[in-house]
Scaffold this motif. Structure first.
Motif, short mmCIF file in Angstrom:
data_model
loop_
_atom_site.label_atom_id
_atom_site.label_comp_id
_atom_site.label_asym_id
_atom_site.label_seq_id
_atom_site.Cartn_x
_atom_site.Cartn_y
_atom_site.Cartn_z
N ILE A 197 0.92 -0.76 0.14
CA ILE A 197 -0.19 0.06 0.13
C ILE A 197 0.71 1.35 -0.04
N GLU A 239 -0.45 -5.26 -8.67
CA GLU A 239 0.67 -5.06 -9.59
C GLU A 239 2.39 -5.04 -9.09
N THR A 281 5.97 2.08 -1.29
CA THR A 281 5.38 1.65 -0.18
C THR A 281 6.15 1.57 1.05
N TYR A 334 1.15 5.53 0.95
CA TYR A 334 0.73 5.99 1.53
C TYR A 334 0.69 7.81 1.50
N THR A 335 0.16 8.66 1.46
CA THR A 335 0.09 9.79 0.85
C THR A 335 -0.73 10.74 1.14
N SER A 345 -4.47 9.59 1.35
CA SER A 345 -4.53 8.73 0.52
C SER A 345 -3.73 7.90 0.55
N THR A 346 -4.44 6.44 0.04
CA THR A 346 -3.85 5.97 -0.05
C THR A 346 -4.21 4.80 -0.91
N GLU A 347 -3.27 4.12 -1.57
CA GLU A 347 -3.17 3.30 -3.03
C GLU A 347 -2.67 1.62 -3.19
N ASP A 348 -3.78 1.18 -3.29
CA ASP A 348 -2.97 -0.39 -3.06
C ASP A 348 -2.35 -1.44 -4.41
N VAL A 349 -1.39 -1.86 -4.24
CA VAL A 349 -0.98 -1.86 -5.80
C VAL A 349 -0.18 -3.55 -5.50
#
Length: 317
Positions: free
Chosen positions: A81, A163, A222, A83-84, A156-160
């Protein structure tokens, strides 16, 4: 000696025993193949971040679904994940608060990625980019909020995870292609084969380097989260928040009127900029044309008409 009937019975029994044994062996081979497939699926676990323990050490990384082909489920601590976050804080002393923010980041194992400041007493402002370990992201944001009066916070979070798994698989496959290309290059016998294989190997190595660079970038994002801190002095203007998009007739009319006024302002500005040039260049040109027309009229004078002649006298009778 054994009779002919007993001999055939013994041979038949031996054949049946051999057939059953071969069938069991084939079944055991299928289990081994299934075990190998499961091991290969288990090898697709996410790569741990730098300084963290491997996900599979001492715990079950994932559990396969009962149906074949079902996706593998991972627990939250095993996912990749990014995190920003950004936070705006109003403080009394921008320089002191910036030093504290830097100390918070370095104390949590991170570092300062960028620092931009403007000093003007009560209107001072500082924007600092911090890179902190992902497990410490929430705690660092809370500590930064306590530096003063929090004005704004955006996380904001982005699950990568998918990928990351895809990159791992592509990197493994590309490494195998590079190894096979090197073996073929070592076996080249002619100059044409050597040149062709060298070009193909260079292309495969370039693709592998690109994939590895993407993976390093993802591991960095990450492992280290990004926090943008904006520190404002008591009288500094806070950054404007994004307005919600409005739709409707009145909104369109307002936008059209604003655009019309803007176009008129631009048109008047252009006319105002050109007017001095028109006066400076237009007056001499107009005067020259008027003078040239007067000179032309003076040169070309009209010819006076000839006096009328008397009609001829009528003949005498």
């Amino acid at each position: 000696m054994m009779s002919g009937r007993r001999w055939w019975r013994a041979a038949l029994a031996a054949g049946l025993v051999a057939l059953v044994a071969s069938g069991c062996g084939a079944g055991g081979g299928g289990d081994d193949a299934g075990t190998t497939s499961k091991v290969q699926e288990g090898a697709a676990a996410p790569v741990p971040a730098q300084g963290e323990a491997a996900p599979g050490a001492g715990k079950d990384v994932g559990e396969a679904a009962p149906n074949a082909g079902a996706p593998v489920k991972y627990r939250l601590e095993d996912r990749a994940i990014i995190y920003t976050g950004s936070i705006t804080v109003r403080v009394e002393d921008v320089s002191a608060a910036a030093a504290q923010a830097t100390s918070i980041a370095t104390g949590s194992g991170g570092f300062v990625g960028g620092d931009k400041r403007s000093s003007s007493d009560a209107y001072a402002e500082a924007t600092i980019v911090l890179r902190v370990p992902a497990p410490r992201f929430g705690a660092v944001v809370d500590q930064l909020a306590k530096l003063g009066d929090q004005q704004q916070r955006d996380i904001s979070t982005e699950d990568v995870t998918e990928e990351a798994l895809d990159l791992d698989a592509r990197i493994s496959s590309q490494r195998a292609r590079v190894d096979s290309g090197r073996r073929l290059l070592a076996q080249a016998k002619t100059l044409n084969e050597l040149v062709m294989l060298e070009g193909e190997l260079a292309k495969r190595e370039a693709d592998l380097a690109s994939l590895e660079a993407k993976k390093r970038r993802m591991d960095d994002l990450t492992a280290l989260s990004t926090i943008t801190v904006t520190l404002l002095a008591p009288q500094a203007v806070a950054p404007a928040e994004e307005e919600e998009t409005e739709i409707g007739f009145l909104t369109g009319l307002k936008g059209g009127w604003t655009a019309l006024l803007g176009a008129l302002v631009v048109l008047l500005t252009v006319i105002g900029a050109l007017l001095p040039w028109m006066i400076a260049l237009g007056l001499p040109v107009a005067g020259g044309l008027w003078l040239a027309r007067r000179l032309r009229r003076a040169r070309v004078r009209p010819v006076p008409p000839a006096p009328p002649t008397a009609p001829p006298a009528a003949p005498a009778p």
